[in-house]
Design an enzyme around this catalytic site. Structure first.
Site, PDB file in Angstrom:
ATOM      1  N   HIS A 107       0.851  -1.193   0.000  1.00 39.21           N
ATOM      2  CA  HIS A 107       0.000   0.000   0.000  1.00 39.21           C
ATOM      3  C   HIS A 107       0.886   1.243   0.000  1.00 39.21           C
ATOM      4  O   HIS A 107       1.850   1.322   0.769  1.00 39.21           O
ATOM      5  CB  HIS A 107      -0.905  -0.010   1.244  1.00 39.21           C
ATOM      6  CG  HIS A 107      -1.715   1.242   1.432  1.00 39.21           C
ATOM      7  ND1 HIS A 107      -1.404   2.199   2.369  1.00 39.21           N
ATOM      8  CD2 HIS A 107      -2.825   1.681   0.788  1.00 39.21           C
ATOM      9  CE1 HIS A 107      -2.301   3.176   2.316  1.00 39.21           C
ATOM     10  NE2 HIS A 107      -3.173   2.887   1.365  1.00 39.21           N
ATOM     11  N   HIS A 119       1.710  11.120  -2.122  1.00 41.94           N
ATOM     12  CA  HIS A 119       0.446  10.934  -1.417  1.00 41.94           C
ATOM     13  C   HIS A 119      -0.280  12.265  -1.452  1.00 41.94           C
ATOM     14  O   HIS A 119       0.089  13.206  -0.751  1.00 41.94           O
ATOM     15  CB  HIS A 119       0.705  10.472   0.018  1.00 41.94           C
ATOM     16  CG  HIS A 119      -0.492   9.890   0.680  1.00 41.94           C
ATOM     17  ND1 HIS A 119      -0.540   9.620   2.025  1.00 41.94           N
ATOM     18  CD2 HIS A 119      -1.688   9.503   0.190  1.00 41.94           C
ATOM     19  CE1 HIS A 119      -1.718   9.112   2.333  1.00 41.94           C
ATOM     20  NE2 HIS A 119      -2.425   9.029   1.235  1.00 41.94           N
TER      21      HIS A 119
END
Length: 588
Positions: free
Chosen positions: A128, A174
């Site tokens: 992830h 991110h």
């Protein structure tokens, strides 16, 4: 480990503790005597019988002779090999053989599963936010954690794609956090270079795409230019069945939502998302928002023109869309029941947060299993795990989820479970799911982890002793005033009915603890069970110190007396620390 003494200073006085040397336990002495008929040496033929009868290993006489020769050479040193290996192994040689993980490890080391089934029939080693070096909010983005994960065997890499500040190139970061970006080009080049160093089986790149069609076209150009013939993509728009890992050896495939679909998606749908094809914002209502932390449905063209006149939805770049092998798509209305509907002949990937999965298995557990028989389910950590912690992955595996995605840059028991699970099948990153997760039972029922079958087998585990800490740790690492007080904790993790915890007694003031304790674990679904082993140093006044851990898939355990190497908190193998254990399966 050689004999001698350790001296510790206590209030100005010196305390001396004798350093013991690992000695064969009584079981080993008895087995040696039994197979040698009371003789001083074990011949190759006797070794062959021992390997077959006690260790359940298929071995030929020449192979047994080679093992003896290698053991003696290892013990004496390659520059000074034993003069005559024909007389065999002494008891001490035999004990050292049993205690060498490189010769007598606890699990199978070769790929041995059927690799010709569709991808949906496998658990796949999945990461992830694979590019993050630390926490989810402010750490650096880099290709370094991607390389490290690939070299550990990871097969699914996740990249979040955003325009750079001038909107003429693509960065990986991110989104809407303080994480520093890394160029997509750098990540793709590193994947290309390191994809198959650990495993030849396919690497899947899942993309979270926040790009305009022009930048999508640029991504397509980068991907095809860097991967070349290594890149696999189907000729048809979507597949009715996924290809097999064997057919995709040394290939790289792309998984994301087809661009047209997400550019025209209804921004009022807030239930489920099939992939991280949007920015990550944590929902405050995990009950109604199944895909909470991967759910802000903002279109790239609207972001670029916010505050101005809205434009009609754009068509995604066709050259980008055609590269997608595993399609992710959002069901209309965001209904969980609809998302798990397996009608139709096209296979797809669905993503759920850990909260979404927990809700799904309560109300629709068998529907989740049915969905994963042909389609792919990805499960990812909830957005509040900003420190890059992880959830327990076994809830996903027991319901057939192929891609249980964990943050690989941290450590902890959840990640230890992930490391242990994917030590199976030679560490290739693909594990064939057991048949009961892939088909209905003879009674036409779908497997339900909450309703396991009767006990299938009992695993008997004997913990004999441990060694190696005095080589890998300083004299005062565990205690400033005395040698460590070690004990071993053992857990079974799998379906709820198989969960169990045991621990040995504490052995005080000894670098070579001898426990000689036996435990039994009845198992209803051994195919999905993991054996967690952790050694700790008992401390009366503070938290017990960590002394090493490992996690082993029970379906891969080799019966018999085995040397079990231990790992540090981050999953790196300790140089010398190991346990001598015995595994025996008792069938019902």
């Amino acid at each position: 480990m050689k004999g001698g003494c350790n001296s510790y200073k206590v209030f100005g006085f010196s305390r001396k503790f004798k350093l013991s040397e690992a000695q064969p336990p009584q079981d080993v002495i008895d087995i040696f005597a039994s197979f040698t008929d009371g003789g001083e040496y074990m011949s190759a033929e006797q070794m062959l019988h021992f390997l077959g009868d006690q260790q359940e290993m298929e071995c030929t006489l020449p192979e047994a002779e080679q093992i003896i020769e290698q053991i003696l050479q290892k013990r004496r040193g390659s520059d000074n090999p034993s003069g005559d290996s024909s007389q065999g192994l002494s008891l001490d040689d035999f004990f050292h053989y049993l205690f060498m993980p490189e010769f007598n490890g606890p699990i199978k080391t070769q790929v041995h599963h059927d690799m010709n089934a569709p991808l949906s029939h496998y658990f796949i080693y999945t990461g992830h936010n694979s590019y993050l070096t630390g926490n989810q909010l402010s750490s650096d983005c880099s290709d370094a954690p991607i390389i490290k994960a690939l070299n550990r065997g990871l097969r699914v890499v996740e990249l979040d794609l955003w325009p750079n500040s001038t909107k003429d190139d693509v960065h990986v970061l991110h989104g809407r956090t303080l994480t520093s970006p890394v160029p997509l080009l750098k990540c793709l080049k590193s994947i290309n270079e390191h994809a198959f160093e650990k495993s030849p089986y396919p690497v899947i790149i899942t993309l979270e795409d926040h790009l305009t069609p022009d930048l999508q076209a640029k991504v397509a150009e980068m991907v095809t230019g860097i991967f070349g013939d290594t890149l696999f993509y189907p000729q048809e728009d979507s597949l009715s069945e996924f290809p097999s890992p064997e057919s995709l050896k040394h290939r790289i495939i792309i998984s994301t939502k087809p661009p047209k679909e997400y550019l025209t998606s209804n921004k009022k749908d807030k239930g489920l998302s099939d992939g991280k094809e949007s920015s990550e914002e944590e929902s405050t209502d995990p009950v109604t928002d199944f895909d909470a932390d991967e759910q802000s449905e903002s279109d790239p063209d609207e972001e670029e023109n916010s505050g101005g006149e809205s434009k009609p939805p754009q068509q995604g770049a066709p050259e980008y869309k055609r590269l997608i092998t595993i399609h992710a798509g959002k069901p209309k209305g965001g209904c969980l029941k609809d998302a798990l509907n397996v009608q139709g002949d096209k296979v797809r990937r669905l993503s759920l947060s850990e909260q979404g999965l927990e809700k799904a298995v309560v109300s629709d557990g068998t529907d989740v299993v049915r969905f994963t028989q042909k389609n792919i389910l990805r499960v990812y950590p909830k957005g509040t795990r900003v420190t890059s912690s992880n959830f327990r992955p076994n809830i996903g595996w027991t319901h057939g989820a192929q891609m249980v995605a964990l943050n690989m840059q941290g450590y902890g028991r959840s990640l230890w479970m992930m490391h242990g699970m994917f030590r199976a099948n030679g560490g290739c990153g693909y594990l064939k799911k057991p048949d009961f997760l892939l088909q209905k039972s003879p009674e036409d029922e779908i497997f339900d982890p909450k309703k396991p079958p009767p006990v299938k087998e009992t695993l008997k585990v004997t913990v004999y002793l441990g060694d190696g800490w005095s080589s890998d740790f300083s004299q005062t690492h565990f205690d400033n005033y005395s040698p460590p007080d070690f004990y071993t904790k053992i857990r079974i993790v799998g379906v709820p009915a198989d969960a169990a915890k045991k621990k040995t007694k504490v052995i005080e003031n000894d670098w070579v603890p001898i426990w000689n304790e036996e435990f039994k674990f009845p198992l209803t679904v051994p195919e999905l069970a993991l054996l967690q082993i952790e050694v700790r140093d008992f401390d009366r006044s503070e938290k017990d110190d960590f002394g090493g851990q490992t996690c082993l898939p029970i379906s891969e355990l080799r019966p018999g007396i085995r040397a079990v190497p231990l790992y540090d908190k981050k999953g790196e193998k300790l140089t010398s620390v190991r346990l001598l254990m015995r595994f025996l399966f008792l069938y019902e």
